[in-house]
Enzyme design. Sequence first.
Site, mmCIF file in Angstrom:
data_model
loop_
_atom_site.group_PDB
_atom_site.id
_atom_site.type_symbol
_atom_site.label_atom_id
_atom_site.label_comp_id
_atom_site.label_asym_id
_atom_site.label_seq_id
_atom_site.Cartn_x
_atom_site.Cartn_y
_atom_site.Cartn_z
ATOM 1 N N GLY A 191 0.769 -1.179 -0.065
ATOM 2 C CA GLY A 191 0.136 0.166 -0.019
ATOM 3 C C GLY A 191 0.810 1.263 0.070
ATOM 4 O O GLY A 191 1.801 1.191 0.824
ATOM 5 N N ARG A 217 0.814 -5.182 -4.952
ATOM 6 C CA ARG A 217 1.066 -6.381 -4.155
ATOM 7 C C ARG A 217 1.044 -7.456 -4.887
ATOM 8 O O ARG A 217 0.369 -8.050 -5.672
ATOM 9 C CB ARG A 217 -0.365 -6.663 -3.038
ATOM 10 C CG ARG A 217 -0.594 -5.257 -2.311
ATOM 11 C CD ARG A 217 -1.778 -5.647 -1.285
ATOM 12 N NE ARG A 217 -2.411 -4.371 -0.716
ATOM 13 C CZ ARG A 217 -1.803 -3.550 0.225
ATOM 14 N NH1 ARG A 217 -0.858 -4.217 0.711
ATOM 15 N NH2 ARG A 217 -2.307 -2.646 0.812
ATOM 16 N N ASP A 252 5.385 -4.592 6.353
ATOM 17 C CA ASP A 252 6.007 -5.864 6.613
ATOM 18 C C ASP A 252 5.980 -6.712 5.667
ATOM 19 O O ASP A 252 7.075 -7.373 5.389
ATOM 20 C CB ASP A 252 4.723 -6.271 7.651
ATOM 21 C CG ASP A 252 5.201 -6.325 9.037
ATOM 22 O OD1 ASP A 252 6.479 -6.327 8.975
ATOM 23 O OD2 ASP A 252 4.222 -6.282 9.880
ATOM 24 N N THR A 284 4.019 2.859 5.793
ATOM 25 C CA THR A 284 2.715 2.271 5.572
ATOM 26 C C THR A 284 1.838 3.311 6.671
ATOM 27 O O THR A 284 2.485 3.723 7.634
ATOM 28 C CB THR A 284 2.676 0.930 6.301
ATOM 29 O OG1 THR A 284 1.245 0.623 6.586
ATOM 30 C CG2 THR A 284 3.382 0.577 7.141
ATOM 31 N N ASP A 298 -0.284 2.581 8.373
ATOM 32 C CA ASP A 298 -0.914 1.649 9.449
ATOM 33 C C ASP A 298 -0.014 1.833 10.837
ATOM 34 O O ASP A 298 -0.502 1.436 11.955
ATOM 35 C CB ASP A 298 -0.763 0.224 9.103
ATOM 36 C CG ASP A 298 -2.049 -0.027 8.070
ATOM 37 O OD1 ASP A 298 -2.853 0.708 7.543
ATOM 38 O OD2 ASP A 298 -1.947 -1.248 7.400
ATOM 39 N N ASP A 349 2.326 -0.281 11.900
ATOM 40 C CA ASP A 349 2.231 -1.608 12.454
ATOM 41 C C ASP A 349 3.493 -2.323 12.459
ATOM 42 O O ASP A 349 3.414 -3.497 12.600
ATOM 43 C CB ASP A 349 1.036 -2.417 11.902
ATOM 44 C CG ASP A 349 1.215 -2.495 10.407
ATOM 45 O OD1 ASP A 349 2.075 -1.956 9.779
ATOM 46 O OD2 ASP A 349 0.387 -3.300 9.734
ATOM 47 N N ARG A 379 -5.623 -2.071 9.228
ATOM 48 C CA ARG A 379 -5.554 -3.321 9.195
ATOM 49 C C ARG A 379 -5.843 -3.879 10.643
ATOM 50 O O ARG A 379 -6.871 -3.717 11.132
ATOM 51 C CB ARG A 379 -3.992 -4.049 8.770
ATOM 52 C CG ARG A 379 -4.469 -4.634 7.328
ATOM 53 C CD ARG A 379 -2.680 -5.228 7.041
ATOM 54 N NE ARG A 379 -2.283 -4.607 5.804
ATOM 55 C CZ ARG A 379 -2.669 -5.108 4.674
ATOM 56 N NH1 ARG A 379 -3.415 -6.218 4.579
ATOM 57 N NH2 ARG A 379 -2.260 -4.636 3.300
#
Length: 317
Positions: free
Chosen positions: A10, A71, A102, A124, A126, A128, A170
């Site tokens: 992303g 992706r 990741d 990202t 996110d 994360d 996510r």
Amino acid sequence: MNIAVMTSGGDAPGMNAAIRAVVRTSIYKGMEVYGIYGGFEGLIDGKIEKLNLSSVADIIQKGGTILGTSRSKRFQTEEGQESAVSKLKIYNIDKLVVLGGDGSAKGALALEKKGIKTAVIPCTIDNDMGYTESTIGFYTAVETVTDAISKIRDTTEAHGRANVVEVMGRSCGDIALYAGISGGAESIIVPEMETNMDEIAKKMLEGKNRGKRHHIILVAEGAGEAHEVARELQKLTGIETRVTILGYIQRGGSPGPADRIMATSMGVVAVESLLENKSAAIGIRGGRIFSEPIGTALRTKNKFNRKLYETMKMVSI
Ligand code: F6P
């Protein structure tokens, strides 16, 4: 031997600032630098072009990625990876900077195992990736969500309603948590913490009884479905409850200064690590940019900031 840069997974605001830093630093250090277009898919297909100083002019402020992204399922196969390595060899590329989350870091590790020195720059929205305190794009996404909440609050207030706002992330609740605090949301629902719907409903009713005319509830996408949450809250409180799903708006837009500065600093360190012949994941901790082995970075579990969650709870009573 040459260096290349690519974006994967992303997109995140600040990727372009990082590409610019990688390209300029590489040229500054006397290297030839290539861009890989379309992420790992593009690499497998050999979409590789030489970049120069003007290839990255006027991009620091742009969202998205000038290199394009994907992706890639093909890259998860041995055949795809071998094909990617063969394309790098054609261009004499033995050093590669991968910008992504990741999944992209796992891809970089796979290439490292096949003899390509790789550096990962965490990008990202996110936030994360456990090994780094922040990822590029996160703060810009939080700003976008904060701005959206302010607008949603105006109309919610006008009608005396509630609005359940679904945000990305996510399985990580950081966008909801940070934007919830900066936007003054009433409640947040995140995958890392148990949710008590009665507690949220009680807070809404108490607020209403004090004369409050708006209730913003942020739901992280990994924690549940916004329409279901809205239905349940409306049933419990009788307060008219609408839904806003912010979606991809959170990934676009011009990166904020924090993301641009982090992207630039990390871009420089990524190239320096590769020039020292070291594969590395680049991160930030306590305001300091650092690098560590990609395998170590990938093994570090993401930790939810419970202290900040408690802060959110206290200030939103
Ligand atoms: O990882 C970034 C992210 O925007 C997530 O927040 C979201 O779940 C996902 O990507 C959406 O992915 P796609 O662009 O493949 O729909």
